[in-house]
Design a protein around this motif. Structure first.
Motif, mmCIF file in Angstrom:
data_model
loop_
_atom_site.group_PDB
_atom_site.id
_atom_site.type_symbol
_atom_site.label_atom_id
_atom_site.label_comp_id
_atom_site.label_asym_id
_atom_site.label_seq_id
_atom_site.Cartn_x
_atom_site.Cartn_y
_atom_site.Cartn_z
ATOM 1 N N MET A 101 17.166 2.316 -0.248
ATOM 2 C CA MET A 101 16.216 3.277 -0.766
ATOM 3 C C MET A 101 15.065 2.572 -1.491
ATOM 4 O O MET A 101 13.914 2.951 -1.335
ATOM 5 C CB MET A 101 16.946 4.248 -1.700
ATOM 6 C CG MET A 101 16.068 5.243 -2.376
ATOM 7 S SD MET A 101 15.533 6.473 -1.214
ATOM 8 C CE MET A 101 14.840 7.682 -2.268
ATOM 9 N N TRP A 127 12.724 0.919 0.909
ATOM 10 C CA TRP A 127 11.891 1.936 1.555
ATOM 11 C C TRP A 127 10.752 2.368 0.631
ATOM 12 O O TRP A 127 9.606 2.466 1.065
ATOM 13 C CB TRP A 127 12.755 3.139 1.959
ATOM 14 C CG TRP A 127 11.974 4.191 2.669
ATOM 15 C CD1 TRP A 127 11.605 4.190 3.981
ATOM 16 C CD2 TRP A 127 11.459 5.400 2.107
ATOM 17 N NE1 TRP A 127 10.889 5.324 4.265
ATOM 18 C CE2 TRP A 127 10.779 6.095 3.138
ATOM 19 C CE3 TRP A 127 11.500 5.972 0.840
ATOM 20 C CZ2 TRP A 127 10.152 7.313 2.938
ATOM 21 C CZ3 TRP A 127 10.885 7.187 0.645
ATOM 22 C CH2 TRP A 127 10.223 7.851 1.680
ATOM 23 N N HIS A 151 8.104 -0.496 0.465
ATOM 24 C CA HIS A 151 7.460 -1.063 1.649
ATOM 25 C C HIS A 151 7.043 -0.051 2.711
ATOM 26 O O HIS A 151 6.273 -0.401 3.602
ATOM 27 C CB HIS A 151 8.366 -2.117 2.288
ATOM 28 C CG HIS A 151 8.733 -3.217 1.354
ATOM 29 N ND1 HIS A 151 7.821 -4.148 0.901
ATOM 30 C CD2 HIS A 151 9.899 -3.536 0.757
ATOM 31 C CE1 HIS A 151 8.419 -4.988 0.075
ATOM 32 N NE2 HIS A 151 9.677 -4.642 -0.035
ATOM 33 N N SER A 152 7.516 1.160 2.650
ATOM 34 C CA SER A 152 7.243 2.139 3.698
ATOM 35 C C SER A 152 5.865 2.768 3.556
ATOM 36 O O SER A 152 5.430 3.118 2.461
ATOM 37 C CB SER A 152 8.318 3.239 3.646
ATOM 38 O OG SER A 152 7.925 4.356 4.405
ATOM 39 N N ALA A 155 6.413 6.375 2.427
ATOM 40 C CA ALA A 155 6.618 6.418 0.974
ATOM 41 C C ALA A 155 5.298 6.217 0.250
ATOM 42 O O ALA A 155 5.037 6.868 -0.773
ATOM 43 C CB ALA A 155 7.622 5.350 0.554
ATOM 44 N N SER A 170 8.670 1.874 -7.567
ATOM 45 C CA SER A 170 8.090 1.661 -6.239
ATOM 46 C C SER A 170 7.131 0.488 -6.217
ATOM 47 O O SER A 170 6.666 0.080 -5.149
ATOM 48 C CB SER A 170 7.363 2.923 -5.774
ATOM 49 O OG SER A 170 8.274 3.979 -5.699
ATOM 50 N N ASN A 195 3.489 -0.523 -4.001
ATOM 51 C CA ASN A 195 3.323 0.517 -2.980
ATOM 52 C C ASN A 195 2.784 1.823 -3.572
ATOM 53 O O ASN A 195 2.126 2.589 -2.877
ATOM 54 C CB ASN A 195 4.645 0.768 -2.259
ATOM 55 C CG ASN A 195 4.454 1.262 -0.844
ATOM 56 O OD1 ASN A 195 3.421 1.031 -0.224
ATOM 57 N ND2 ASN A 195 5.461 1.921 -0.324
#
Length: 171
Positions: free
Chosen positions: A1, A4, A7-8, A11, A140, A143
């Motif tokens: 999680m 993600w 790096h997503s 997200a 996060s 990001n």
């Protein structure tokens, strides 16, 4: 999680929406405090927190360290001008930082500091929701500010201050 969130691209877009929501809420509150008909005065909140501290079941103080901090640094609630200044400008600057995505992690951190301070003073309101959303932004990492000025500010700051190049590796 965590990988993600950090790096997503999906997200990144979700975090931007959360960042903008929180940013506008903080900026609106700070702007109202700065431009209201009367100057913002935190003395009522501080005096309430000192006289009626949050208690745990059984009657013990829930946040004795915070109660000590408020009592000590406001001279028993008699010197609150610095807190009034910090709250007004802090809310506005945190909001602007989140809206523009500039120093996003610092803005999210200081938003959490203010949220926990309000909770320590006994003001629940939207603070638990803001803590969850601000915590998401904070964990996060970079990001959460990629769609914003951090896309350029963070690499610039990292090139000038090498100690900022210490990202936590997430596997």
């Amino acid at each position: 999680m965590l990988a993600w969130l950090r790096h997503s691209k999906i997200a990144m877009w979700g975090l931007t929406i959360i960042r903008l929501y929180l940013g506008f809420a903080w900026a609106k509150d700070g702007f109202e405090k700065l431009t209201g008909p009367k100057p913002f005065d935190a003395s009522g909140l501080i005096m309430g927190a000192i006289k009626n501290p949050v208690t745990a079941p059984g009657g013990a103080k829930a946040f004795p360290l915070y109660d000590w901090f408020l009592t000590t640094f406001t001279n028993n609630g008699h010197s609150t001008a610095a807190f009034s200044f910090l709250v007004s400008w802090g809310e506005l600057l945190v909001g602007l930082g989140l809206i523009f995505g500039t120093l996003t992690l610092a803005a999210a951190f200081f938003a959490l500091v203010m949220n926990f301070s309000y909770l320590g003073a006994g003001v629940v309101s939207v603070n638990p929701t803001y803590i969850i959303l601000g915590g998401l932004l904070l964990i996060s990492g970079f990001n959460s500010g990629k769609i914003g000025l951090d896309r350029w500010v963070t690499p610039f700051l990292r090139s000038k201050m090498p100690f900022l190049n210490n990202d936590i590796s997430v596997k």
